[in-house]
Scaffold this motif. Structure first.
Motif, PDB file in Angstrom:
ATOM      1  N   ARG A  10       0.757  -1.185  -0.010  1.00 56.68           N
ATOM      2  CA  ARG A  10      -0.093  -0.134  -0.030  1.00 56.68           C
ATOM      3  C   ARG A  10       0.864   1.319   0.051  1.00 56.68           C
ATOM      4  O   ARG A  10       0.227   2.174  -0.096  1.00 56.68           O
ATOM      5  CB  ARG A  10      -0.980   0.002   1.342  1.00 56.68           C
ATOM      6  N   GLN A  11       2.159   1.193  -0.022  1.00 58.24           N
ATOM      7  CA  GLN A  11       3.195   2.305   0.150  1.00 58.24           C
ATOM      8  C   GLN A  11       2.746   3.537   1.124  1.00 58.24           C
ATOM      9  O   GLN A  11       2.479   4.474   0.974  1.00 58.24           O
ATOM     10  CB  GLN A  11       3.372   3.042  -1.094  1.00 58.24           C
ATOM     11  N   SER A  12       2.267   2.904   2.574  1.00 51.19           N
ATOM     12  CA  SER A  12       1.856   3.477   3.473  1.00 51.19           C
ATOM     13  C   SER A  12       2.101   3.103   4.965  1.00 51.19           C
ATOM     14  O   SER A  12       2.178   2.043   4.973  1.00 51.19           O
ATOM     15  CB  SER A  12       0.436   4.035   3.328  1.00 51.19           C
ATOM     16  N   TYR A  13       2.282   3.676   5.947  1.00 51.52           N
ATOM     17  CA  TYR A  13       2.368   3.201   7.339  1.00 51.52           C
ATOM     18  C   TYR A  13       1.142   2.623   7.540  1.00 51.52           C
ATOM     19  O   TYR A  13      -0.007   3.039   7.210  1.00 51.52           O
ATOM     20  CB  TYR A  13       2.701   4.731   8.332  1.00 51.52           C
ATOM     21  N   TRP A  14       1.142   1.638   8.584  1.00 56.85           N
ATOM     22  CA  TRP A  14       0.151   1.036   9.045  1.00 56.85           C
ATOM     23  C   TRP A  14       0.363   0.376  10.385  1.00 56.85           C
ATOM     24  O   TRP A  14       1.487  -0.149  10.945  1.00 56.85           O
ATOM     25  CB  TRP A  14       0.422  -0.261   7.899  1.00 56.85           C
ATOM     26  N   VAL A  15      -0.512   1.245  11.379  1.00 59.10           N
ATOM     27  CA  VAL A  15      -0.393   0.739  12.847  1.00 59.10           C
ATOM     28  C   VAL A  15      -1.188  -0.797  12.826  1.00 59.10           C
ATOM     29  O   VAL A  15      -2.455  -0.823  12.407  1.00 59.10           O
ATOM     30  CB  VAL A  15      -1.101   1.794  13.636  1.00 59.10           C
ATOM     31  N   LYS A  16      -0.668  -1.589  13.093  1.00 59.91           N
ATOM     32  CA  LYS A  16      -1.024  -2.962  13.024  1.00 59.91           C
ATOM     33  C   LYS A  16      -2.168  -3.082  14.130  1.00 59.91           C
ATOM     34  O   LYS A  16      -2.323  -2.507  15.254  1.00 59.91           O
ATOM     35  CB  LYS A  16       0.030  -4.017  13.614  1.00 59.91           C
ATOM     36  N   GLY A  17      -3.358  -3.519  13.468  1.00 59.45           N
ATOM     37  CA  GLY A  17      -4.475  -3.771  14.222  1.00 59.45           C
ATOM     38  C   GLY A  17      -5.648  -2.499  14.365  1.00 59.45           C
ATOM     39  O   GLY A  17      -6.414  -2.449  14.852  1.00 59.45           O
ATOM     40  N   GLU A  18      -5.087  -1.482  13.533  1.00 63.23           N
ATOM     41  CA  GLU A  18      -5.696  -0.085  13.586  1.00 63.23           C
ATOM     42  C   GLU A  18      -7.427  -0.550  13.258  1.00 63.23           C
ATOM     43  O   GLU A  18      -8.245   0.032  13.637  1.00 63.23           O
ATOM     44  CB  GLU A  18      -5.204   0.932  12.897  1.00 63.23           C
ATOM     45  N   THR A  19      -7.507  -1.384  11.951  1.00 65.85           N
ATOM     46  CA  THR A  19      -8.683  -1.528  11.370  1.00 65.85           C
ATOM     47  C   THR A  19      -9.359  -2.908  12.233  1.00 65.85           C
ATOM     48  O   THR A  19     -10.372  -2.969  12.771  1.00 65.85           O
ATOM     49  CB  THR A  19      -8.574  -1.888  10.070  1.00 65.85           C
ATOM     50  N   SER A  20      -8.646  -3.882  12.462  1.00 71.07           N
ATOM     51  CA  SER A  20      -9.047  -5.145  12.934  1.00 71.07           C
ATOM     52  C   SER A  20      -9.241  -5.311  14.321  1.00 71.07           C
ATOM     53  O   SER A  20      -9.914  -6.154  14.940  1.00 71.07           O
ATOM     54  CB  SER A  20      -8.119  -6.333  12.515  1.00 71.07           C
ATOM     55  N   GLY A  21      -8.634  -4.291  14.982  1.00 74.88           N
ATOM     56  CA  GLY A  21      -8.249  -4.466  16.518  1.00 74.88           C
ATOM     57  C   GLY A  21      -7.300  -5.517  17.202  1.00 74.88           C
ATOM     58  O   GLY A  21      -7.105  -5.410  18.269  1.00 74.88           O
ATOM     59  N   HIS A  22      -6.540  -5.995  16.179  1.00 75.46           N
ATOM     60  CA  HIS A  22      -5.728  -7.045  16.349  1.00 75.46           C
ATOM     61  C   HIS A  22      -4.226  -6.185  16.551  1.00 75.46           C
ATOM     62  O   HIS A  22      -3.359  -6.519  15.798  1.00 75.46           O
ATOM     63  CB  HIS A  22      -5.631  -8.023  15.431  1.00 75.46           C
ATOM     64  N   ARG A  23      -4.193  -5.621  17.778  1.00 74.25           N
ATOM     65  CA  ARG A  23      -2.792  -4.597  18.035  1.00 74.25           C
ATOM     66  C   ARG A  23      -1.826  -5.522  18.378  1.00 74.25           C
ATOM     67  O   ARG A  23      -1.871  -6.560  19.017  1.00 74.25           O
ATOM     68  CB  ARG A  23      -3.341  -3.597  18.858  1.00 74.25           C
ATOM     69  N   GLN A  24      -0.669  -4.907  18.305  1.00 76.49           N
ATOM     70  CA  GLN A  24       0.602  -5.365  18.971  1.00 76.49           C
ATOM     71  C   GLN A  24       1.236  -4.435  20.023  1.00 76.49           C
ATOM     72  O   GLN A  24       1.663  -3.471  19.429  1.00 76.49           O
ATOM     73  CB  GLN A  24       1.523  -5.903  17.588  1.00 76.49           C
ATOM     74  N   ALA A  25       0.924  -4.803  21.267  1.00 77.71           N
ATOM     75  CA  ALA A  25       1.541  -3.876  22.122  1.00 77.71           C
ATOM     76  C   ALA A  25       3.194  -4.265  22.287  1.00 77.71           C
ATOM     77  O   ALA A  25       3.446  -5.630  22.553  1.00 77.71           O
ATOM     78  CB  ALA A  25       0.815  -3.743  23.632  1.00 77.71           C
ATOM     79  N   VAL A  26       4.209  -3.422  22.167  1.00 72.20           N
ATOM     80  CA  VAL A  26       5.437  -3.893  21.961  1.00 72.20           C
ATOM     81  C   VAL A  26       6.102  -4.008  23.524  1.00 72.20           C
ATOM     82  O   VAL A  26       5.902  -2.927  24.226  1.00 72.20           O
ATOM     83  CB  VAL A  26       6.119  -2.657  21.070  1.00 72.20           C
ATOM     84  N   ARG A  27       6.624  -4.948  23.600  1.00 71.65           N
ATOM     85  CA  ARG A  27       7.287  -5.214  24.874  1.00 71.65           C
ATOM     86  C   ARG A  27       8.839  -5.161  24.792  1.00 71.65           C
ATOM     87  O   ARG A  27       9.548  -4.678  25.637  1.00 71.65           O
ATOM     88  CB  ARG A  27       7.219  -6.669  25.393  1.00 71.65           C
ATOM     89  N   GLU A  28       9.598  -5.454  23.640  1.00 76.17           N
ATOM     90  CA  GLU A  28      10.886  -5.205  23.452  1.00 76.17           C
ATOM     91  C   GLU A  28      11.132  -5.055  21.839  1.00 76.17           C
ATOM     92  O   GLU A  28      10.622  -5.735  21.026  1.00 76.17           O
ATOM     93  CB  GLU A  28      11.605  -6.900  23.818  1.00 76.17           C
ATOM     94  N   VAL A  29      12.225  -4.029  21.601  1.00 75.19           N
ATOM     95  CA  VAL A  29      12.650  -4.104  20.416  1.00 75.19           C
ATOM     96  C   VAL A  29      14.496  -4.653  20.347  1.00 75.19           C
ATOM     97  O   VAL A  29      15.077  -3.668  21.242  1.00 75.19           O
ATOM     98  CB  VAL A  29      12.439  -2.604  19.883  1.00 75.19           C
ATOM     99  N   ARG A  30      14.615  -5.300  19.531  1.00 78.67           N
ATOM    100  CA  ARG A  30      15.998  -5.921  19.356  1.00 78.67           C
ATOM    101  C   ARG A  30      16.561  -5.619  18.012  1.00 78.67           C
ATOM    102  O   ARG A  30      15.714  -5.771  17.175  1.00 78.67           O
ATOM    103  CB  ARG A  30      16.256  -7.234  19.769  1.00 78.67           C
ATOM    104  N   LEU A  31      17.912  -5.259  18.038  1.00 74.91           N
ATOM    105  CA  LEU A  31      18.617  -5.316  16.588  1.00 74.91           C
ATOM    106  C   LEU A  31      19.284  -6.339  16.466  1.00 74.91           C
ATOM    107  O   LEU A  31      20.196  -6.766  17.560  1.00 74.91           O
ATOM    108  CB  LEU A  31      19.237  -3.733  16.586  1.00 74.91           C
ATOM    109  N   ASP A  32      19.759  -7.056  15.436  1.00 78.08           N
ATOM    110  CA  ASP A  32      20.644  -8.172  15.251  1.00 78.08           C
ATOM    111  C   ASP A  32      22.160  -7.588  15.128  1.00 78.08           C
ATOM    112  O   ASP A  32      22.490  -6.439  14.971  1.00 78.08           O
ATOM    113  CB  ASP A  32      20.126  -8.947  14.140  1.00 78.08           C
ATOM    114  N   CYS A  33      23.156  -8.449  15.135  1.00 77.13           N
ATOM    115  CA  CYS A  33      24.634  -8.455  15.057  1.00 77.13           C
ATOM    116  C   CYS A  33      24.934  -7.449  13.831  1.00 77.13           C
ATOM    117  O   CYS A  33      26.004  -6.732  14.371  1.00 77.13           O
ATOM    118  CB  CYS A  33      25.050  -9.550  15.236  1.00 77.13           C
ATOM    119  N   ASP A  34      24.366  -7.463  12.905  1.00 74.37           N
ATOM    120  CA  ASP A  34      24.812  -6.423  11.822  1.00 74.37           C
ATOM    121  C   ASP A  34      23.914  -5.540  11.342  1.00 74.37           C
ATOM    122  O   ASP A  34      23.881  -4.752  10.410  1.00 74.37           O
ATOM    123  CB  ASP A  34      25.397  -7.471  10.498  1.00 74.37           C
TER     124      ASP A  34
END
Lengths: 117, 117
Positions: free
Chosen positions: B61-85
């Motif tokens: 869709r080439q747009s930002y998308w808040v997961k669950g904004e329409t469906s209600g199936h949201r994702q509350a973030v607990r952790e964000v990790r970055l990999d080794c590279d």
């Protein structure tokens, strides 16, 4: 890269990047830890399915790469799953040793950039 | 897409595709199930960190998308990790409802293409 040797029914379901690759999420089958993200073309997937050993396409080296061939830290494949739109593979593996070339269990161990407070 | 608002120290560590995106592995924090693969640019990551709600860049869709904004199936973030590279993000979330738009718990539930016998 060729699709000649991969099951044509399976090849038809893959959606690849412009480079002919599919991202592969690698998860430890016993602990459920996410180990790493890697990439496969059709031939890497064929080799993986034929051998049961995780085999990727290295974008930096532009060559096939049997995980653990040098380090011994192999990945014996238990399950291969395709996502709902055919553009991501989930590989469940039995990991020998560290998955990450830095020596950590997973490639995500070292760098927690944010956590819920 | 802009990096203006993301912490410059963090932005400097990200390795992006030619399209300016980073693949994001989304894992359920309680069950450890791998839910889906999505994509973020710097702005999607900034919005995710600011709101604590998983926000992606939709390539179709080439747009930002808040997961669950329409469906209600949201994702509350607990952790964000970055990999080794620095080229893959791991997001650990509390998933409300089904993660997959098909109604299944994860996007990988329906399609087992190979298993070890």
């Amino acid at each position: 890269m060729t699709t000649a040797d991969l099951d044509p029914m399976l090849a038809a379901r893959l959606k690849r990047t412009a480079d002919g690759l599919v991202p592969v999420i690698v998860q430890e089958a016993t602990t459920d830890a996410v180990l790493m993200l890697a990439w496969m073309d059709d031939e890497a997937l064929r080799r993986t399915l034929d051998s049961g050993q995780a085999t990727y396409w290295s974008r930096s080296r532009q060559s096939y790469w049997v995980k653990g061939e040098t380090s011994g830290h192999r990945q014996a494949v238990r399950e291969v799953r395709l996502d709902c739109d055919g553009d991501t593979i989930l590989l469940k593996v039995d990991q020998t040793g560290a998955a990450c070339h830095t020596g950590t269990t997973t490639c995500f161990d070292a760098d927690l950039i944010w956590e819920q407070r």
